[in-house]
Each structure stands twice: as C-alpha cells, then as structure tokens.
Design an enzyme around this catalytic site. Sequence first.
Site, PDB file in Angstrom:
ATOM      1  N   THR A 104      -6.741 -20.013  14.429  1.00  0.00           N
ATOM      2  CA  THR A 104      -6.921 -20.612  15.765  1.00  0.00           C
ATOM      3  C   THR A 104      -6.246 -19.813  16.868  1.00  0.00           C
ATOM      4  OG1 THR A 104      -7.146 -22.815  14.836  1.00  0.00           O
ATOM      5  CG2 THR A 104      -6.391 -22.699  17.103  1.00  0.00           C
TER       6      THR A 104
ATOM      7  N   SER B  35      -8.558 -19.402   8.252  1.00  0.00           N
ATOM      8  CA  SER B  35      -7.675 -19.325   7.081  1.00  0.00           C
ATOM      9  C   SER B  35      -8.292 -19.965   5.844  1.00  0.00           C
ATOM     10  CB  SER B  35      -6.316 -19.933   7.387  1.00  0.00           C
ATOM     11  OG  SER B  35      -6.404 -21.328   7.533  1.00  0.00           O
TER      12      SER B  35
ATOM     13  N   THR C 173      -3.727 -22.361  10.576  1.00  0.00           N
ATOM     14  CA  THR C 173      -2.807 -23.358  10.017  1.00  0.00           C
ATOM     15  C   THR C 173      -3.377 -24.090   8.799  1.00  0.00           C
ATOM     16  OG1 THR C 173      -3.680 -24.935  11.618  1.00  0.00           O
ATOM     17  CG2 THR C 173      -1.627 -23.799  12.200  1.00  0.00           C
ATOM     18  N   ASP C 174      -4.700 -24.018   8.584  1.00  0.00           N
ATOM     19  CA  ASP C 174      -5.300 -24.814   7.505  1.00  0.00           C
ATOM     20  C   ASP C 174      -4.714 -24.482   6.130  1.00  0.00           C
ATOM     21  OD1 ASP C 174      -6.860 -25.852   9.506  1.00  0.00           O
ATOM     22  OD2 ASP C 174      -8.749 -24.994   8.805  1.00  0.00           O
TER      23      ASP C 174
HETATM   24  N1  ASP Z   1      -7.486 -24.000  11.864  1.00  0.00           N
HETATM   25  C1  ASP Z   1      -8.429 -22.985  11.457  1.00  0.00           C
HETATM   26  C2  ASP Z   1      -7.696 -21.961  10.565  1.00  0.00           C
HETATM   27  O1  ASP Z   1      -6.841 -22.378   9.813  1.00  0.00           O
HETATM   28  C3  ASP Z   1      -9.094 -22.467  12.598  1.00  0.00           C
HETATM   29  C4  ASP Z   1     -10.019 -21.302  12.469  1.00  0.00           C
HETATM   30  O2  ASP Z   1     -11.163 -21.473  11.979  1.00  0.00           O
HETATM   31  O3  ASP Z   1      -9.617 -20.273  12.954  1.00  0.00           O
HETATM   32  O4  ASP Z   1      -7.990 -20.781  10.569  1.00  0.00           O
END
Ligand code: ASP
Length: 329
Positions: A12, A49, A80-81
């Site tokens: 993100t 992620s 953060t996922d």
């Molecule tokens: N929160 C998502 C991640 O962990 C956002 C994304 O698709 O960049 O990457």
Amino acid sequence: MSRVTVFTLGGTISARGGDASRMTGAEVLAGLGAPDVEVELRDVRRLPSSSLSFEDLVALAHEVREAVAGGSGVVVVQGTDTLEETAFLLDLLCVTSEPIVVTGAMRRPDLPGADGPANLAAALAVAADPGCRDLGVLVVLADEIHAARLARKTHTTSVATFGSPGAGPLGMVVEGEPRILLRPTGTSAIHPLRLDPAVRVALITLTVGDRGELLEAVDSRFDGLVVAAFGAGHVPTWLVEPLAELADRIPVVLASRTGAGATLSRTYRGPGSEYDLLHRGLVPAGPLDPAKARLLLHALLSSGAKGPAGYDRPGITAAFAHVNGTGLA
Ligand code: ASP
C-alpha cells in the site's frame, strides 16, 4: 552517520491510485525528504504482499543477511497483509544483533492522512539506533515497536492495526526517537534456520461441525500440519484419531484459532482435549499464532528436522518451547 539498507517490496505504501502498478523504491523513499541516516536502497519487488512467494522471501532473507553482516541496519518495506509473516520468517532466518525492521502503510500515498512516510521515518530511526540492537526482528508502524514473534495485523483498515495481543509493544517512537520499554527473553530460533520452498506445511482452521475432509486431504500431500484448534487447543472427539494417525507420520502442531493466549497442556483431559492431543503426539504451539507456527514448522523441516527415519518430534517440540520462552521441553 548510521547506515540503513532499505528493501522495498511494494504494498500500500507504494500503491498510488490503487491499480496494479506500484511506485519504485526511490519514489517511496522520496516521501521522506532528507533522512538523517545514510540510506542504501534495494528495490527488490513491486507486489501486493499477498503475492509474495517463499522464493521472494528466501531471496530477501539472503540479501538482508548480507546487509547486516556488513554492519548495516535494515528496513524492509512491504504490504501489511503478510507483513507479520515476513517479519517472523526473517526472525528465524536472520539471527543477528543489528536491528531489522519491517514496516508498511495502511493508507495509499495519494489519500489524505497517508501513513507511509511517518512509518518509514520511524522504522529508519529504529534501524539506525544502537539501543535497538539484540531485539530480534521488529515491526514498526503507528510509532509502535513490536517483536516479530508477537506482532499481528488486527484490523483491516485502522492505521494502528498492528498489535502484540497478550503482550504489548516493546517500545514507542517518540519525537522521532525510539524508546525501548521491554526486551524479549531470547531469540526466536535457537540457531538461524533455512527455508526450503519445496517443503509443504498445511494450516487448517477448525470450525464447528468440521467433518475432517480437509484433514483427509492432508494425507501424503504435506510434510507437516498446523491445526488452528478451538480455544486453548481443543478438537471434536471424532477428529482425534485422524490427527493422531497423521502425527505418527508427519509433525502436527496444535495452535489456537482465538488470536491471543497460549495453548494449554493439562487443564482439560478428556477426548479431544489439549492433554489428549499432546499425548497422542501433537506438538504444542504455545502462544505462537497459527500462521507463525506454520512458518516455524516449515523452517524446522527445511533445516534437518525431517529425515529417512521420520521426523524429529523432540527437536521440533524443543524449538517451539524455545520461541515461546518456556525453556527446552
Ligand atoms: N494491503 C495490501 C498489501 O499488503 C495492499 C496492496 O495490494 O498493495 O500489499
């Protein structure tokens, strides 16, 4: 001036506009202005992620080990996922005194109140601070400093999403300076582990009325299994036999699906209780959450806990006891 190597993987913090493209590492760092640490940038991946693979993470761990061996602190920037999994895996694979910090953002850089620059600044301050050595891998977001083995994403959108349920943060970043309040009791791994992407470890979360079809599917497809069981480590009576049969052949780790607190060992003793399951060969995860238990088991199986004579149950049990600070089992 302290030196910090920054690895950017996407997420993100780099998701301007929210489409599939991601900003470069240099664009992400530009949000910071001029940091007062010497930064070396490695722009290694530009992914959400959820799409990081074990191959990506093994390559990252290799580069992180090289950076810390050269005396540099490290910041890993990603989505953060799966941030808590990257952090814990690095904690198992890169045992070092140098600070290794994982950070990210909850709000896209083009949205009001974007938290990426503040998180990155706090992470750099921690990675550059000699007072943050020997803490293991750290997760820094929203000015909180968490131990990788405890940190979890606890909310889908809050900028204060990371917590250490059942414990708390090790410290805070205040006016740009890290303040460490607590120190972990030891390292997450007895010695640095490796990770073989070809090893297969399943994670099954039990739900009420589970008939065991997923357990049947584990048979011969996986080298190990983590069961995210009910409460403090309980399963339906009819799943005890299938689990015990699996535990004869592959390591089966008993974790809790609750999100905080340790699995028990002797409070309940009937069929399907923690006592019953541990006496049938399951390994207690203790307070390690199911996703982290899966990574530890994967790393142990990649590092010699499996051989032609079967798997090393005492060694695996001892490694779980070590990360949980309960001493050798
Ligand atoms: N929160 C998502 C991640 O962990 C956002 C994304 O698709 O960049 O990457």
